[in-house]
Design an enzyme around this catalytic site. Structure first.
Site, PDB file in Angstrom:
ATOM      1  N   HIS A  63       1.391  -1.058  -0.325  1.00  0.00           N
ATOM      2  CA  HIS A  63      -0.098  -0.089  -0.204  1.00  0.00           C
ATOM      3  C   HIS A  63       0.918   1.096   0.212  1.00  0.00           C
ATOM      4  CE1 HIS A  63      -4.253  -0.987   1.047  1.00  0.00           C
ATOM      5  NE2 HIS A  63      -3.458  -2.504   0.649  1.00  0.00           N
ATOM      6  N   GLY A  69       5.096   5.841  -4.430  1.00  0.00           N
ATOM      7  CA  GLY A  69       6.687   4.816  -4.719  1.00  0.00           C
ATOM      8  C   GLY A  69       6.687   4.616  -3.636  1.00  0.00           C
ATOM      9  N   SER A  73       5.433   6.959   2.563  1.00  0.00           N
ATOM     10  CA  SER A  73       4.475   8.208   3.295  1.00  0.00           C
ATOM     11  C   SER A  73       2.831   7.677   4.061  1.00  0.00           C
ATOM     12  CB  SER A  73       3.964   9.027   2.240  1.00  0.00           C
ATOM     13  OG  SER A  73       3.349   7.703   1.054  1.00  0.00           O
ATOM     14  N   GLU A  84      -2.698   9.308   3.708  1.00  0.00           N
ATOM     15  CA  GLU A  84      -2.821   7.802   3.146  1.00  0.00           C
ATOM     16  C   GLU A  84      -3.506   6.843   4.017  1.00  0.00           C
ATOM     17  OE1 GLU A  84       0.071   6.674   1.387  1.00  0.00           O
ATOM     18  OE2 GLU A  84       1.059   8.014   0.422  1.00  0.00           O
ATOM     19  N   ASN A  90      -6.980   2.088   3.169  1.00  0.00           N
ATOM     20  CA  ASN A  90      -6.021   1.646   4.351  1.00  0.00           C
ATOM     21  C   ASN A  90      -6.398   1.728   5.757  1.00  0.00           C
ATOM     22  OD1 ASN A  90      -4.291   1.812   2.435  1.00  0.00           O
ATOM     23  ND2 ASN A  90      -3.359   4.054   2.191  1.00  0.00           N
ATOM     24  N   PRO A 159      -4.946  -0.181  -5.863  1.00  0.00           N
ATOM     25  CA  PRO A 159      -6.228  -1.355  -6.819  1.00  0.00           C
ATOM     26  C   PRO A 159      -7.444  -1.779  -6.027  1.00  0.00           C
ATOM     27  CG  PRO A 159      -3.861  -2.463  -7.250  1.00  0.00           C
ATOM     28  CD  PRO A 159      -3.276  -0.844  -6.075  1.00  0.00           C
ATOM     29  N   HIS A 190      -1.971 -12.880  -1.103  1.00  0.00           N
ATOM     30  CA  HIS A 190      -3.460 -12.841   0.137  1.00  0.00           C
ATOM     31  C   HIS A 190      -3.003 -14.262   0.248  1.00  0.00           C
ATOM     32  CE1 HIS A 190      -5.024  -9.731  -2.214  1.00  0.00           C
ATOM     33  NE2 HIS A 190      -4.455  -9.305  -1.061  1.00  0.00           N
ATOM     34  N   SER A 238      -5.339 -22.353   4.577  1.00  0.00           N
ATOM     35  CA  SER A 238      -4.123 -21.785   4.884  1.00  0.00           C
ATOM     36  C   SER A 238      -3.549 -20.396   4.782  1.00  0.00           C
ATOM     37  CB  SER A 238      -3.515 -21.984   3.723  1.00  0.00           C
ATOM     38  OG  SER A 238      -2.079 -22.453   3.451  1.00  0.00           O
ATOM     39  N   ASP A 243       2.342 -20.376   0.697  1.00  0.00           N
ATOM     40  CA  ASP A 243       1.908 -21.165  -0.270  1.00  0.00           C
ATOM     41  C   ASP A 243       1.013 -21.126  -1.968  1.00  0.00           C
ATOM     42  OD1 ASP A 243      -0.693 -21.706   0.734  1.00  0.00           O
ATOM     43  OD2 ASP A 243       0.117 -22.591   1.713  1.00  0.00           O
TER      44      ASP A 243
END
Length: 313
Positions: A63, A69, A73, A84, A90, A159, A190, A238, A243
């Protein structure tokens, strides 16, 4: 005018190359030899107390890098404007306390030397290391800390989790110089962590959602029980193991986020299958994609914040 445009483009390219060249392995070997060891020690301690820490620190780095970049921040507190961390995507971020502990130790060991941005990058790497017990990829250092953090920038750059169209989702990556393949590989993070039911509960009301297995949807309904604060694993079965079972769940339509379900699309499904079936390829690919994401640069020029939550240098 054409000549001016060409020269300007060359100068911009040269500047970006020069910035990228400042990142290098063993960056603190001379100025703070214990830097990476201190980061790992604190990540390992935090993980032993709460194994959700690995997912939290990975998510913080992601994030951070996607907004302006990799400039830390995302760690800044609100001042004259909303920062942010106050943007809706967030608000569920965690792990700030771990970063604070790391920074405090580093300031004692090597005052105002190790940037908060590098701490995030190292901590993300070490999160994978503690979750797997062995995978320890190399991360270069040299990221400067940013001085600007705006809620609006987070909303404009992160995203969207509720995007099912993989082409539109990929634009969040390609606009930053990352690829569709980076989208598929980095989504593999994830395999760790959970999501609050309020994030995806709208999907549970739709029996015609072909991106979700019906039995899985029923299980989620029982787990969530109409409580937005309840949580469900991003990788069912999991959530603590780093994995490739995440990709198996993508193929089986057993993902809670639409952005994960999107990967079961014609343009990405073959890569999903490959990563599911070949853990070593996933690990190598993850290291490469994390390296690309971790090299995204902000506008700051070499500052190191003495406190990761405030701008004062």
């Amino acid at each position: 005018m054409l000549l001016v445009a060409v020269v300007s483009a060359l100068l911009l390219h040269a500047a970006s190359v020069a910035q990228a060249q400042t990142l290098r392995l063993a960056y603190y070997n001379q100025t703070c030899p214990s830097a990476e060891a201190i980061v790992f020690d604190e990540v390992q301690k935090a993980y032993k107390v709460d194994n959700r820490t690995a997912a939290a620190l990975l998510r913080l780095h992601f994030h951070d890098c996607f907004v302006n970049g990799c400039d830390a921040s995302v760690l800044l507190e609100s001042g004259d404007n909303q920062a942010e961390k106050n943007a809706d995507p967030n608000k569920s971020l965690r792990g700030y306390d771990v970063i604070d502990k790391i920074k405090a130790r580093l300031e004692l060991a090597c005052k105002q030397t190790v940037s908060c941005a590098d701490i995030l990058a190292y901590a993300a790497r070490d999160s994978v290391r503690v979750a797997t017990g062995w995978f320890n990829y190399k991360v270069p250092g040299g990221r400067p800390d940013g001085t600007v953090s705006k809620l609006s920038m987070a909303l404009a750059n992160l995203p969207p989790h509720n995007q099912r169209n993989v082409t539109l989702l990929a634009k969040s990556f390609t606009v930053k110089g990352l690829s569709v393949d980076d989208l598929v590989v980095l989504s593999g993070a994830h395999t760790l962590g959970v999501s609050r039911c309020g994030t995806f509960q709208y999907r549970l009301a739709n029996n015609n959602d072909k991106g979700m297995n019906a039995t899985f949807r029923d299980d989620l309904r029982r787990r969530c029980n109409y409580n937005a604060a309840n949580v469900a694993p991003l990788d069912a079965g999991s959530q603590y193991g780093f994995d490739t079972s995440y990709y198996a769940n993508v193929l089986a339509n057993k993902t809670v986020l639409e952005s994960d379900a999107a990967l079961n699309s014609p343009s990405t499904v073959n890569r999903v299958r490959q990563l599911k079936n070949d853990p070593s390829t996933f690990m190598r690919s993850f290291e490469l994609s994390m390296g690309k994401m971790g090299a995204l640069r902000g506008s700051s020029q070499g500052k190191v914040r003495d406190n990761c939550r405030r701008v004062r240098m």
